[in-house]
Design a protein around this motif. Structure first.
Motif, PDB file in Angstrom:
ATOM      1  N   CYS A  79     -56.025 -39.458 -28.008  1.00 56.16           N
ATOM      2  CA  CYS A  79     -55.320 -38.173 -28.134  1.00 56.16           C
ATOM      3  C   CYS A  79     -54.223 -38.248 -29.193  1.00 56.16           C
ATOM      4  N   ALA A  80     -53.513 -39.378 -29.241  1.00 51.44           N
ATOM      5  CA  ALA A  80     -52.455 -39.550 -30.239  1.00 51.44           C
ATOM      6  C   ALA A  80     -53.032 -39.579 -31.649  1.00 51.44           C
ATOM      7  N   LEU A  81     -54.125 -40.283 -31.846  1.00 51.02           N
ATOM      8  CA  LEU A  81     -54.741 -40.370 -33.173  1.00 51.02           C
ATOM      9  C   LEU A  81     -55.237 -39.005 -33.641  1.00 51.02           C
ATOM     10  N   VAL A  82     -55.811 -38.234 -32.731  1.00 49.63           N
ATOM     11  CA  VAL A  82     -56.260 -36.880 -33.101  1.00 49.63           C
ATOM     12  C   VAL A  82     -55.068 -36.019 -33.498  1.00 49.63           C
ATOM     13  N   ASN A  83     -53.969 -36.126 -32.755  1.00 48.04           N
ATOM     14  CA  ASN A  83     -52.776 -35.343 -33.076  1.00 48.04           C
ATOM     15  C   ASN A  83     -52.153 -35.764 -34.400  1.00 48.04           C
ATOM     16  N   ILE A  84     -52.206 -37.054 -34.715  1.00 45.79           N
ATOM     17  CA  ILE A  84     -51.571 -37.535 -35.942  1.00 45.79           C
ATOM     18  C   ILE A  84     -52.417 -37.242 -37.169  1.00 45.79           C
ATOM     19  N   PHE A  85     -53.699 -37.578 -37.103  1.00 46.16           N
ATOM     20  CA  PHE A  85     -54.537 -37.482 -38.295  1.00 46.16           C
ATOM     21  C   PHE A  85     -55.426 -36.239 -38.329  1.00 46.16           C
ATOM     22  N   GLY A  86     -55.490 -35.521 -37.230  1.00 40.71           N
ATOM     23  CA  GLY A  86     -56.341 -34.331 -37.206  1.00 40.71           C
ATOM     24  C   GLY A  86     -55.581 -33.041 -37.032  1.00 40.71           C
ATOM     25  N   SER A  87     -54.288 -33.050 -37.374  1.00 36.73           N
ATOM     26  CA  SER A  87     -53.460 -31.858 -37.136  1.00 36.73           C
ATOM     27  C   SER A  87     -53.985 -30.630 -37.872  1.00 36.73           C
ATOM     28  N   ARG A  88     -54.534 -30.842 -39.051  1.00 42.14           N
ATOM     29  CA  ARG A  88     -55.030 -29.699 -39.818  1.00 42.14           C
ATOM     30  C   ARG A  88     -56.257 -29.065 -39.169  1.00 42.14           C
ATOM     31  N   TYR A  89     -56.862 -29.795 -38.218  1.00 39.35           N
ATOM     32  CA  TYR A  89     -58.053 -29.273 -37.548  1.00 39.35           C
ATOM     33  C   TYR A  89     -57.757 -28.774 -36.133  1.00 39.35           C
TER      34      TYR A  89
END
Length: 519
Positions: free
Chosen positions: A162-172
């Motif tokens: 969840c943290a990785l998605v929030n950090i690197f996938g914020s534009r999505y």
């Protein structure tokens, strides 16, 4: 690529409230709804609570009752949010609705309540995710019972994802949240059709709507019903967290209040559609309550479909919803952390309030939120009822933080919200009073253990976690807060009669909204 127009009026309104717009406004109201519609996750992971404390009546009628009360709370908050659309949410509102004398302390208390609530609701969602993943193994191997280390390590894996998605996938995030809506709707329909068509035994309508048995709880019958409302209250408690996304939405004074109310309405309807078919095909309750880790939904699906593969297929749909819920909860928690830190209310605020402009996210806010959540998971070593503790303290903290600005508005005879773009009208005072009464009751209820007698391992430690964070909050207030904390920056701006400086930049209120063309 055709130019698109960006309305800067929201950024200008934010500047008037004392803050610089640092996050991109790329979320829509539909996307915001996606943060809150994963209703089946909350209902599935807390199912054992209502089965213990009343069974069918508590499940269905408790859900409907709490949904109606939650609509009242959401509408009360929406009325205030329309006046002050900022990621600070309830702690900002408490300050701005209070008199100058009490604004700092009202803001401090409310801010810590909502911060702890955001952290613990994220913990509870992702902790239950780890438990559900491990419960899938027991669909094939009934003798498998995960130990404490396996549970915590799986929980940490879920948190890291969840943290990785929030950090690197914020534009999505906008796309992710929209997919969540479609996935949730499709999952509810698939589960409903599958279990109704494959079940060998079906319960009667009388059982679904009138059966009440709280003997497994040890509580008196009437009190057990109220304790069992934790399932519904926890599942529906996230509407106020929507406000933390105000600074990433165009026209937040309209979109976010609507999203608050619509999210509760959508969740209420989704919950009814999900729960009624499950109650019609409910297996033996003793079998479900005997699941070692307290997550019986996988076993329910396996029993109804008649095979481990069928059970896992339906469980996979829930795990997909859980992924979206975990990502969304951490998004809201990190924005809440960022907003509270920029007003200097958290130790190390300068670090936690920084925005990484390469990734367009409050990176350190995400890291702090994730770290706190991971540490909270260690409670499981001391209590197998840790999940109940997380759900209880999340519900208590978020509910009381919602109640604070509503109560302040009532005390001031609702004068600060009389010109709200989202008015409650002549029923406003009645709705506000009803919400305060429920929140007071809920604060007592959800400190209670699900069943009695209790042991140190089965105790509900919600009150202990709540007291621990209260000690940290109070200690930091006396160390530093009472000397330097004045509340939201808008209060400091009024006091100093000068523009507020944030991260080296000056905020100035612009006179007329204008449209900028972005290539």
């Amino acid at each position: 690529m055709a130019p698109r127009q960006v309305d800067t009026s929201a950024d200008e309104q934010l500047a008037k409230m004392g803050y610089k717009a640092e996050l991109p406004r790329n979320l829509s109201m539909i996307s915001i709804l996606g943060l809150y519609v994963p209703t089946p996750v909350g209902l599935s992971t807390t199912f054992s609570i209502s089965l213990t404390d009343g069974q069918a009546v508590t499940v269905i009628w408790g859900w409907i009752a709490v949904s109606l009360i939650s609509l009242c709370i959401a509408a009360s908050l929406a009325e205030i949010c329309a006046v002050y659309p900022t990621a600070g949410g309830v702690y900002y509102w408490s300050a701005m609705l209070s008199t100058k004398e009490y604004a700092p302390i009202a803001s401090w208390i409310t801010g810590w309540l909502t911060l702890v609530g955001n952290w613990t609701v994220t913990t509870s969602i992702n902790f239950s995710g780890g438990q559900l993943i491990l419960s899938a193994i027991s669909l094939w191997n009934e003798d498998f019972v995960p130990n404490e280390w396996q549970t915590i390590l799986m929980y940490w894996c879920v948190m890291i994802v969840c943290a990785l998605v929030n950090i690197f996938g914020s534009r999505y995030l906008d796309i992710i949240n929209k997919i969540c809506i479609y996935w949730t709707a499709a999952s509810v329909v698939i589960i409903m059709v599958t279990i109704l068509s494959m079940a060998d035994v079906r319960r009667s309508a009388k059982f679904v709507f009138t059966h009440y048995d709280a003997s497994a709880s040890g509580w008196p019958d009437g009190w057990a019903f109220f304790v069992g409302l934790l399932q519904a209250a926890y599942t529906l408690t996230g509407y106020g967290m929507v406000a933390s996304m105000c600074e990433e939405v165009q026209t937040p004074q309209l979109e976010v209040p609507r999203a608050m109310v619509l999210s509760v309405a959508a969740a209420g309807i989704t919950g009814v559609l999900y729960l009624i078919p499950i109650l019609f095909v409910l297996p033996e309750i003793e079998l479900l309550l005997g699941v070692a880790n307290g997550q019986p939904i996988g076993l329910l699906f396996k029993t109804v479909t008649g095979s481990p593969s069928g059970g896992f297929g339906l469980l996979f749909l829930i795990l997909g919803i859980l992924f979206f819920a975990g990502v969304g909860a951490l998004t809201a928690a990190s924005r809440c952390t960022y907003a509270f830190a920029r007003d200097g209310a958290i130790p190390g605020s300068r670090l936690w309030s920084k925005v990484n402009h390469t990734l367009d996210v409050p990176l350190w806010g995400i890291i702090l939120s994730s770290t706190v959540c991971c540490l909270l998971g260690l409670i499981y070593f001391g209590s197998t009822a840790a999940f109940t503790s997380f759900t209880g303290v999340a519900t208590i903290c978020l509910s009381t933080s919602y109640g604070a600005p509503i109560l302040i508005s009532l005390i001031r005879k609702r004068e600060p919200v009389k010109d709200s773009p989202y008015p409650l009208g002549r029923f406003g005072a009645f709705i506000n009073v009803l919400t305060i009464c429920w929140i007071c009751l809920a604060t007592v209820l959800f400190c209670m253990p699900v069943s009695i007698p209790v042991t140190p391992q089965s105790m509900n430690y919600a009150s202990v976690v709540f007291a621990g964070f209260t000690t940290i909050s109070a200690g930091w207030y006396f160390i530093r807060g009472r000397k330097s904390f004045v509340g939201p920056r808008a209060l400091k701006e009024v006091e100093n009669k000068t523009p507020v400086e944030i991260s080296g930049d000056k905020n100035v209120a612009l006179e007329e909204p204008e449209l900028l063309t972005v290539g």
